[in-house]
Design a protein around this motif. Sequence first.
Motif, PDB file in Angstrom:
ATOM      1  N   LEU A 181       0.891  -1.251   0.061  1.00 53.81           N
ATOM      2  CA  LEU A 181      -0.036  -0.086   0.024  1.00 53.81           C
ATOM      3  C   LEU A 181       0.849   1.279   0.023  1.00 53.81           C
ATOM      4  CD1 LEU A 181      -2.799  -1.157   2.657  1.00 53.81           C
ATOM      5  CD2 LEU A 181      -2.908  -0.743  -0.076  1.00 53.81           C
ATOM      6  N   MET A 182       1.955   1.303   1.028  1.00 54.63           N
ATOM      7  CA  MET A 182       2.985   2.310   0.830  1.00 54.63           C
ATOM      8  C   MET A 182       3.469   2.715  -0.565  1.00 54.63           C
ATOM      9  SD  MET A 182       5.521   2.482   4.084  1.00 54.63           S
ATOM     10  CE  MET A 182       4.864   0.828   4.997  1.00 54.63           C
ATOM     11  N   ALA A 183       3.921   1.405  -1.380  1.00 58.30           N
ATOM     12  CA  ALA A 183       4.409   1.439  -2.673  1.00 58.30           C
ATOM     13  C   ALA A 183       3.319   2.033  -3.657  1.00 58.30           C
ATOM     14  CB  ALA A 183       5.127   0.096  -3.120  1.00 58.30           C
ATOM     15  N   ARG A 184       2.003   1.649  -3.614  1.00 57.68           N
ATOM     16  CA  ARG A 184       1.306   2.140  -4.366  1.00 57.68           C
ATOM     17  C   ARG A 184       0.849   3.593  -4.195  1.00 57.68           C
ATOM     18  NH1 ARG A 184      -5.147   1.788  -3.954  1.00 57.68           N
ATOM     19  NH2 ARG A 184      -5.691   1.791  -6.080  1.00 57.68           N
ATOM     20  N   ALA A 185       0.969   4.102  -3.164  1.00 61.37           N
ATOM     21  CA  ALA A 185       0.863   5.565  -2.795  1.00 61.37           C
ATOM     22  C   ALA A 185       2.101   6.090  -3.508  1.00 61.37           C
ATOM     23  CB  ALA A 185       0.805   5.936  -1.380  1.00 61.37           C
ATOM     24  N   LEU A 186       3.254   5.920  -3.312  1.00 62.74           N
ATOM     25  CA  LEU A 186       4.530   6.243  -3.732  1.00 62.74           C
ATOM     26  C   LEU A 186       4.396   6.501  -5.457  1.00 62.74           C
ATOM     27  CD1 LEU A 186       7.250   7.416  -3.722  1.00 62.74           C
ATOM     28  CD2 LEU A 186       8.100   5.233  -3.484  1.00 62.74           C
ATOM     29  N   LEU A 187       3.796   5.387  -5.983  1.00 61.31           N
ATOM     30  CA  LEU A 187       3.732   5.223  -7.568  1.00 61.31           C
ATOM     31  C   LEU A 187       2.821   6.398  -7.861  1.00 61.31           C
ATOM     32  CD1 LEU A 187       3.999   1.476  -7.880  1.00 61.31           C
ATOM     33  CD2 LEU A 187       5.510   3.092  -8.601  1.00 61.31           C
ATOM     34  N   ARG A 188       1.914   7.246  -7.099  1.00 59.47           N
ATOM     35  CA  ARG A 188       1.084   8.063  -7.809  1.00 59.47           C
ATOM     36  C   ARG A 188       2.295   9.444  -8.076  1.00 59.47           C
ATOM     37  NH1 ARG A 188      -2.391   7.374  -3.018  1.00 59.47           N
ATOM     38  NH2 ARG A 188      -3.846   5.595  -3.786  1.00 59.47           N
ATOM     39  N   TYR A 189       3.393   9.128  -8.061  1.00 62.75           N
ATOM     40  CA  TYR A 189       4.410  10.202  -8.236  1.00 62.75           C
ATOM     41  C   TYR A 189       5.172   9.356  -9.075  1.00 62.75           C
ATOM     42  CZ  TYR A 189       2.367  12.638  -4.145  1.00 62.75           C
ATOM     43  OH  TYR A 189       1.593  12.937  -3.403  1.00 62.75           O
ATOM     44  N   PRO A 190       4.954   9.188 -10.358  1.00 61.32           N
ATOM     45  CA  PRO A 190       5.757   8.309 -11.234  1.00 61.32           C
ATOM     46  C   PRO A 190       7.266   8.717 -11.418  1.00 61.32           C
ATOM     47  CG  PRO A 190       4.015   9.377 -12.513  1.00 61.32           C
ATOM     48  CD  PRO A 190       3.682   9.749 -11.189  1.00 61.32           C
ATOM     49  N   GLU A 191       7.607  10.158 -11.205  1.00 59.71           N
ATOM     50  CA  GLU A 191       8.784  10.612 -11.309  1.00 59.71           C
ATOM     51  C   GLU A 191       9.914   9.727 -10.440  1.00 59.71           C
ATOM     52  OE1 GLU A 191       6.415  12.425  -9.784  1.00 59.71           O
ATOM     53  OE2 GLU A 191       5.773  13.436 -11.462  1.00 59.71           O
ATOM     54  N   VAL A 192       9.401   9.053  -9.288  1.00 62.38           N
ATOM     55  CA  VAL A 192      10.267   8.406  -8.388  1.00 62.38           C
ATOM     56  C   VAL A 192      10.793   7.369  -9.222  1.00 62.38           C
ATOM     57  CG1 VAL A 192       8.667   6.650  -7.776  1.00 62.38           C
ATOM     58  CG2 VAL A 192      10.562   7.216  -6.293  1.00 62.38           C
ATOM     59  N   LEU A 193      10.098   6.814 -10.241  1.00 60.86           N
ATOM     60  CA  LEU A 193      10.679   5.499 -11.160  1.00 60.86           C
ATOM     61  C   LEU A 193      11.818   6.168 -12.016  1.00 60.86           C
ATOM     62  CD1 LEU A 193       7.274   4.136 -12.347  1.00 60.86           C
ATOM     63  CD2 LEU A 193       8.903   3.337 -10.582  1.00 60.86           C
ATOM     64  N   LYS A 194      11.969   7.574 -12.464  1.00 59.50           N
ATOM     65  CA  LYS A 194      13.190   7.763 -12.952  1.00 59.50           C
ATOM     66  C   LYS A 194      14.385   7.645 -12.060  1.00 59.50           C
ATOM     67  CE  LYS A 194      10.601  11.439 -15.596  1.00 59.50           C
ATOM     68  NZ  LYS A 194      10.429  13.120 -15.855  1.00 59.50           N
ATOM     69  N   PHE A 195      14.507   7.726 -10.821  1.00 58.99           N
ATOM     70  CA  PHE A 195      15.408   7.335  -9.938  1.00 58.99           C
ATOM     71  C   PHE A 195      15.483   5.734  -9.595  1.00 58.99           C
ATOM     72  CE2 PHE A 195      14.058  11.853  -9.185  1.00 58.99           C
ATOM     73  CZ  PHE A 195      15.447  12.391  -8.982  1.00 58.99           C
ATOM     74  N   THR A 196      14.515   4.930  -9.262  1.00 62.59           N
ATOM     75  CA  THR A 196      14.562   3.790  -8.927  1.00 62.59           C
ATOM     76  C   THR A 196      15.020   2.993 -10.049  1.00 62.59           C
ATOM     77  OG1 THR A 196      12.372   3.518  -9.387  1.00 62.59           O
ATOM     78  CG2 THR A 196      12.909   4.219  -6.862  1.00 62.59           C
ATOM     79  N   SER A 197      14.959   3.220 -11.340  1.00 63.72           N
ATOM     80  CA  SER A 197      15.143   2.404 -12.302  1.00 63.72           C
ATOM     81  C   SER A 197      16.642   2.738 -12.763  1.00 63.72           C
ATOM     82  CB  SER A 197      14.094   3.010 -13.683  1.00 63.72           C
ATOM     83  OG  SER A 197      14.187   4.230 -14.034  1.00 63.72           O
ATOM     84  N   ILE A 198      17.488   3.664 -12.323  1.00 63.53           N
ATOM     85  CA  ILE A 198      18.749   3.595 -12.469  1.00 63.53           C
ATOM     86  C   ILE A 198      19.426   2.475 -12.052  1.00 63.53           C
ATOM     87  CG2 ILE A 198      20.874   5.330 -12.558  1.00 63.53           C
ATOM     88  CD1 ILE A 198      18.796   7.262 -12.143  1.00 63.53           C
ATOM     89  N   TYR A 199      20.262   1.948 -12.910  1.00 61.71           N
ATOM     90  CA  TYR A 199      21.162   0.975 -12.329  1.00 61.71           C
ATOM     91  C   TYR A 199      22.662   1.253 -11.795  1.00 61.71           C
ATOM     92  CZ  TYR A 199      23.539  -3.495 -11.776  1.00 61.71           C
ATOM     93  OH  TYR A 199      24.320  -4.694 -11.114  1.00 61.71           O
ATOM     94  N   GLU A 200      23.182   2.299 -12.446  1.00 63.39           N
ATOM     95  CA  GLU A 200      24.379   2.782 -11.801  1.00 63.39           C
ATOM     96  C   GLU A 200      24.334   4.229 -12.126  1.00 63.39           C
ATOM     97  OE1 GLU A 200      27.938   1.031 -13.325  1.00 63.39           O
ATOM     98  OE2 GLU A 200      26.978   0.368 -15.171  1.00 63.39           O
ATOM     99  N   ASP A 201      25.139   4.973 -11.216  1.00 61.18           N
ATOM    100  CA  ASP A 201      25.362   6.481 -11.377  1.00 61.18           C
ATOM    101  C   ASP A 201      26.139   6.905 -10.706  1.00 61.18           C
ATOM    102  OD1 ASP A 201      24.738   9.192 -12.354  1.00 61.18           O
ATOM    103  OD2 ASP A 201      22.788   9.166 -12.239  1.00 61.18           O
ATOM    104  N   TYR A 202      26.387   8.241 -10.536  1.00 54.47           N
ATOM    105  CA  TYR A 202      27.656   8.817  -9.736  1.00 54.47           C
ATOM    106  C   TYR A 202      26.958   9.981  -8.967  1.00 54.47           C
ATOM    107  CZ  TYR A 202      30.912   6.026 -12.401  1.00 54.47           C
ATOM    108  OH  TYR A 202      31.445   5.254 -12.969  1.00 54.47           O
ATOM    109  N   LEU A 203      27.562  10.113  -7.754  1.00 50.67           N
ATOM    110  CA  LEU A 203      27.715  11.227  -7.071  1.00 50.67           C
ATOM    111  C   LEU A 203      28.949  12.124  -6.925  1.00 50.67           C
ATOM    112  CD1 LEU A 203      25.688  10.438  -3.676  1.00 50.67           C
ATOM    113  CD2 LEU A 203      24.825  11.321  -5.869  1.00 50.67           C
ATOM    114  N   ARG A 204      28.842  13.379  -7.104  1.00 50.22           N
ATOM    115  CA  ARG A 204      30.034  14.430  -6.875  1.00 50.22           C
ATOM    116  C   ARG A 204      30.820  13.962  -8.082  1.00 50.22           C
ATOM    117  NH1 ARG A 204      30.670  11.614  -2.117  1.00 50.22           N
ATOM    118  NH2 ARG A 204      29.656  12.222  -0.395  1.00 50.22           N
ATOM    119  N   GLU A 205      29.991  13.884  -9.404  1.00 51.57           N
ATOM    120  CA  GLU A 205      30.920  13.568 -10.574  1.00 51.57           C
ATOM    121  C   GLU A 205      31.845  14.745 -11.073  1.00 51.57           C
ATOM    122  OE1 GLU A 205      29.936  11.074 -14.701  1.00 51.57           O
ATOM    123  OE2 GLU A 205      28.161  12.020 -13.731  1.00 51.57           O
ATOM    124  N   ASN A 206      32.827  14.615 -11.683  1.00 50.84           N
ATOM    125  CA  ASN A 206      33.636  15.528 -11.993  1.00 50.84           C
ATOM    126  C   ASN A 206      34.293  16.152 -10.981  1.00 50.84           C
ATOM    127  OD1 ASN A 206      33.057  15.148 -14.861  1.00 50.84           O
ATOM    128  ND2 ASN A 206      31.231  16.604 -14.377  1.00 50.84           N
TER     129      ASN A 206
END
Length: 390
Positions: A181-206
């Motif tokens: 039910l929490m996940a269902r509520a979070l998925l009302r904000y589909p923008e979250v999937l732009k983050f959770t679907s990333i397999y790898e990335d960087y912080l403090r790049e460059n």
Amino acid sequence: MKAFAAVALCALVAWTGLPSTAVLAKEKASEKLVDQVKSAVLMEKDTGTVLYSQNADDRLPPASMTKIMTLLLIFKALDAQDISLKDKVRISEHAASMGGSQVFLEPGETMTVRDLIKAIAIASANDASVAMAEYIAGSEQAFVKKMNEEAKRLGLKNTHFKNPTGLSADGHYSSARDMALMARALLRYPEVLKFTSIYEDYLRENTDNKFWLVNTNKMIKTYPGVDGLKTGFTQEAKYCLTATAMKNGMRVIAVVMGAPTTKVRNEQVAKMLDHAFNAYKTKKLMDSGRVVRLVPVNKSEEGKVPAVTRDPVVLLLKRGEAASHLKTSVHLTKGLKAPLKAGSVVGHVSVKKGNELVSQTPLIVTKDIKPASWWQLFKRNIGKMTSGSW
């Protein structure tokens, strides 16, 4: 949609006494689908129907799946424009001191909200979770209070939080059903999937402090359609996962708690996803955000305001089942009075198949409804008098 509209026009009858949940989630009886886990739930996202469950209401430690609620409050704050992705957050000594999974934030360091969300969604960072908690609520304790208030608002019966990270604590628990039910509520904000679907990335790049992020949810690479949401592990909780996947327009949520290994956890989630996509399909009847009626709101500036579908109106069907004999009705809440907050429920769209209620979707207002001034009310009353409708 034309056929549906025709049905709707001849069946707009108010239904009363129905619960104000998005749908009536029905437990589907089935043979045992998963094993070697403490609890499990499989849910279709749009209708909220539970397709399979096992010990769904057992109170168990959720580990880092807790961060689903943390992310929900973050995305609610973004949606309300209380914060923005570009905001820079200064990291406190307390946030930087978090153990467990982390991205090694330094006290006094600044990082954008966008990058902190990446750290939470991809790397399950405890330090980033506490930094965002402090930024939104002023302190970790105040944020935890918000978490528990949101759990109550969502009607979660077996959830209580002690922190925003999922680190083990007495009295910190949830259940497989509540996690879905929490996940269902979070998925009302589909923008979250732009983050959770990333397999790898960087912080403090460059920079000299470049930090590599690798997603803790390997299923986004191994199971087609999986694009979230959150893993969890502690010695007490064992291996947990709340996953979501979409196929042929149907999105489902699968939760496993207490698996002995990551391999078992992922295998059991895959079994549930296979079952959902092989046995069921959905038919969309209305998009979310559709204006269905104008609803009267007493003493408001507008007088009548649009009642809008909060979620898609969706029919869940078994494979091979026809979507026939549908009747749609609209119920608007009576006696509404300004002010109303954006997101307030003002009615429901209900769908019946024969005599069975199969879908119930909230109607909401999409903006704050302000009270009318005395001058607006005066002019409105004068208009009624001159038109003879007084």
